[in-house]
Design a protein around this motif. Structure first.
Motif, mmCIF file in Angstrom:
data_model
loop_
_atom_site.group_PDB
_atom_site.id
_atom_site.type_symbol
_atom_site.label_atom_id
_atom_site.label_comp_id
_atom_site.label_asym_id
_atom_site.label_seq_id
_atom_site.Cartn_x
_atom_site.Cartn_y
_atom_site.Cartn_z
ATOM 1 N N GLU A 99 20.138 -4.468 24.059
ATOM 2 C CA GLU A 99 19.314 -3.266 23.929
ATOM 3 C C GLU A 99 20.139 -2.003 24.237
ATOM 4 O O GLU A 99 20.015 -0.991 23.551
ATOM 5 C CB GLU A 99 18.101 -3.365 24.854
ATOM 6 C CG GLU A 99 16.935 -2.544 24.407
ATOM 7 C CD GLU A 99 15.629 -2.986 25.041
ATOM 8 O OE1 GLU A 99 14.590 -2.668 24.451
ATOM 9 O OE2 GLU A 99 15.635 -3.621 26.116
ATOM 10 N N GLU A 100 21.002 -2.088 25.231
ATOM 11 C CA GLU A 100 21.849 -0.940 25.583
ATOM 12 C C GLU A 100 22.872 -0.654 24.488
ATOM 13 O O GLU A 100 23.033 0.488 24.062
ATOM 14 C CB GLU A 100 22.562 -1.187 26.907
ATOM 15 C CG GLU A 100 21.646 -1.091 28.107
ATOM 16 C CD GLU A 100 22.332 -1.465 29.418
ATOM 17 O OE1 GLU A 100 23.567 -1.685 29.429
ATOM 18 O OE2 GLU A 100 21.625 -1.550 30.432
ATOM 19 N N LYS A 101 23.575 -1.680 24.019
ATOM 20 C CA LYS A 101 24.646 -1.497 23.028
ATOM 21 C C LYS A 101 24.098 -1.105 21.658
ATOM 22 O O LYS A 101 24.759 -0.365 20.924
ATOM 23 C CB LYS A 101 25.474 -2.777 22.897
ATOM 24 C CG LYS A 101 26.247 -3.138 24.131
ATOM 25 C CD LYS A 101 27.409 -2.193 24.332
ATOM 26 C CE LYS A 101 28.280 -2.676 25.468
ATOM 27 N NZ LYS A 101 29.462 -1.869 25.644
ATOM 28 N N LEU A 102 22.916 -1.613 21.304
ATOM 29 C CA LEU A 102 22.350 -1.288 19.991
ATOM 30 C C LEU A 102 21.752 0.112 19.952
ATOM 31 O O LEU A 102 21.261 0.543 18.912
ATOM 32 C CB LEU A 102 21.312 -2.333 19.577
ATOM 33 C CG LEU A 102 21.907 -3.692 19.235
ATOM 34 C CD1 LEU A 102 20.811 -4.724 19.061
ATOM 35 C CD2 LEU A 102 22.789 -3.616 18.003
ATOM 36 N N GLY A 103 21.834 0.821 21.039
ATOM 37 C CA GLY A 103 21.411 2.219 21.078
ATOM 38 C C GLY A 103 22.606 3.162 21.100
ATOM 39 O O GLY A 103 22.457 4.336 21.409
ATOM 40 N N THR A 104 23.806 2.662 20.782
ATOM 41 C CA THR A 104 25.019 3.469 20.823
ATOM 42 C C THR A 104 25.766 3.407 19.491
ATOM 43 O O THR A 104 25.505 2.546 18.656
ATOM 44 C CB THR A 104 25.974 2.976 21.928
ATOM 45 O OG1 THR A 104 26.395 1.646 21.630
ATOM 46 C CG2 THR A 104 25.327 3.012 23.291
ATOM 47 N N GLY A 105 26.719 4.298 19.331
ATOM 48 C CA GLY A 105 27.557 4.302 18.125
ATOM 49 C C GLY A 105 26.716 4.498 16.874
ATOM 50 O O GLY A 105 25.828 5.338 16.827
ATOM 51 N N ASP A 106 27.001 3.687 15.867
ATOM 52 C CA ASP A 106 26.274 3.775 14.596
ATOM 53 C C ASP A 106 24.969 2.991 14.614
ATOM 54 O O ASP A 106 24.244 2.979 13.623
ATOM 55 C CB ASP A 106 27.156 3.267 13.448
ATOM 56 C CG ASP A 106 28.327 4.199 13.170
ATOM 57 O OD1 ASP A 106 28.179 5.419 13.400
ATOM 58 O OD2 ASP A 106 29.384 3.721 12.718
ATOM 59 N N TRP A 107 24.670 2.317 15.717
ATOM 60 C CA TRP A 107 23.442 1.531 15.812
ATOM 61 C C TRP A 107 22.276 2.391 16.295
ATOM 62 O O TRP A 107 22.437 3.211 17.191
ATOM 63 C CB TRP A 107 23.624 0.357 16.779
ATOM 64 C CG TRP A 107 24.458 -0.728 16.190
ATOM 65 C CD1 TRP A 107 25.775 -0.971 16.442
ATOM 66 C CD2 TRP A 107 24.037 -1.709 15.254
ATOM 67 N NE1 TRP A 107 26.192 -2.051 15.708
ATOM 68 C CE2 TRP A 107 25.144 -2.533 14.966
ATOM 69 C CE3 TRP A 107 22.830 -1.995 14.614
ATOM 70 C CZ2 TRP A 107 25.089 -3.598 14.071
ATOM 71 C CZ3 TRP A 107 22.768 -3.053 13.731
ATOM 72 C CH2 TRP A 107 23.888 -3.849 13.472
ATOM 73 N N VAL A 108 21.114 2.156 15.710
ATOM 74 C CA VAL A 108 19.884 2.825 16.118
ATOM 75 C C VAL A 108 18.796 1.765 16.236
ATOM 76 O O VAL A 108 18.559 1.001 15.283
ATOM 77 C CB VAL A 108 19.450 3.893 15.083
ATOM 78 C CG1 VAL A 108 18.107 4.497 15.462
ATOM 79 C CG2 VAL A 108 20.510 4.969 14.948
ATOM 80 N N ILE A 109 18.158 1.698 17.396
ATOM 81 C CA ILE A 109 17.053 0.754 17.567
ATOM 82 C C ILE A 109 15.827 1.322 16.861
ATOM 83 O O ILE A 109 15.406 2.435 17.146
ATOM 84 C CB ILE A 109 16.772 0.483 19.050
ATOM 85 C CG1 ILE A 109 17.963 -0.254 19.674
ATOM 86 C CG2 ILE A 109 15.471 -0.316 19.222
ATOM 87 C CD1 ILE A 109 17.838 -0.526 21.161
ATOM 88 N N LYS A 110 15.305 0.539 15.929
ATOM 89 C CA LYS A 110 14.118 0.959 15.167
ATOM 90 C C LYS A 110 12.835 0.523 15.861
ATOM 91 O O LYS A 110 11.822 1.196 15.761
ATOM 92 C CB LYS A 110 14.159 0.392 13.743
ATOM 93 C CG LYS A 110 15.311 0.921 12.929
ATOM 94 C CD LYS A 110 15.170 2.405 12.727
ATOM 95 C CE LYS A 110 16.273 2.958 11.861
ATOM 96 N NZ LYS A 110 16.117 4.356 11.569
ATOM 97 N N SER A 111 12.886 -0.626 16.543
ATOM 98 C CA SER A 111 11.729 -1.051 17.331
ATOM 99 C C SER A 111 12.157 -2.071 18.371
ATOM 100 O O SER A 111 13.138 -2.789 18.206
ATOM 101 C CB SER A 111 10.613 -1.611 16.442
ATOM 102 O OG SER A 111 11.021 -2.788 15.795
ATOM 103 N N SER A 112 11.409 -2.076 19.452
ATOM 104 C CA SER A 112 11.595 -3.028 20.533
ATOM 105 C C SER A 112 10.181 -3.364 21.011
ATOM 106 O O SER A 112 9.439 -2.460 21.402
ATOM 107 C CB SER A 112 12.416 -2.392 21.653
ATOM 108 O OG SER A 112 12.570 -3.296 22.727
#
Length: 168
Positions: A99-112
């Motif tokens: 959850e932390e890493k997928l909110g950085t760089g080119d990644w965007v969390i669309k839903s959790s």
């Protein structure tokens, strides 16, 4: 991938051109080997994001037609795999890391969200617009053998002129 009422991946991507099926971004022109390698690279990145010791399942990526597009010219690559931490207690740590890493760089969390299964499994859906990839992750922390289900899916590729799609 989940134990809820649906077995379909969440639709997370939106098309910015008319070049691909609704909701699926156009990923460019590539042969199947090149597209499969790109998906494997993203799966490896996700594995690194997990950050706890464990093992990943071995099945490789598959190739499927893009919904609503000519199946002789357009395809997607999908890579479902599972991660089993060495310690069951590490499953929640791995999900937090993801959850932390997928909110950085080119990644965007669309839903959790928590699904509607009896275990209320944590689901994370994230997109990488620069890579034209999406990942759906499910943490099965309350199972007898905790694990994480992961599915990486590419955008819609167009096979180069004169080439054929190699389905797996």
């Amino acid at each position: 991938m989940t134990n809820d009422d649906t077995s379909e991946s969440p639709a997370t991507n939106t098309s910015e051109s008319g070049d691909s099926a609704p909701g699926i971004p156009h990923a460019g022109t590539a042969g199947t080997d090149e597209a499969v390698a790109a998906v494997k690279a993203v799966s490896s990145q996700i594995y690194d994001f997990i950050g706890v010791p464990g093992t990943a399942s071995q099945p490789g990526p598959g190739v499927k037609a893009c919904s609503g597009k000519d199946p002789d010219k357009y395809f997607q690559v999908y890579h479902p795999w599972n991660f089993k931490p060495k310690s069951g207690a590490d499953n929640d740590v791995a999900m937090k890391n993801l959850e932390e890493k997928l909110g950085t760089g080119d990644w965007v969390i669309k839903s959790s969200y928590r699904d509607n299964s009896a275990n209320k499994n944590l689901n994370i859906v994230a997109d990488n617009d620069s890579e034209k990839m999406s990942v759906w992750i499910v943490g099965y922390s309350k199972r007898d053998t905790p694990s994480i289900g992961i599915e990486v899916t590419s955008g819609c590729y167009q096979v180069p002129e004169g080439k054929t799609i190699e389905h797996s």
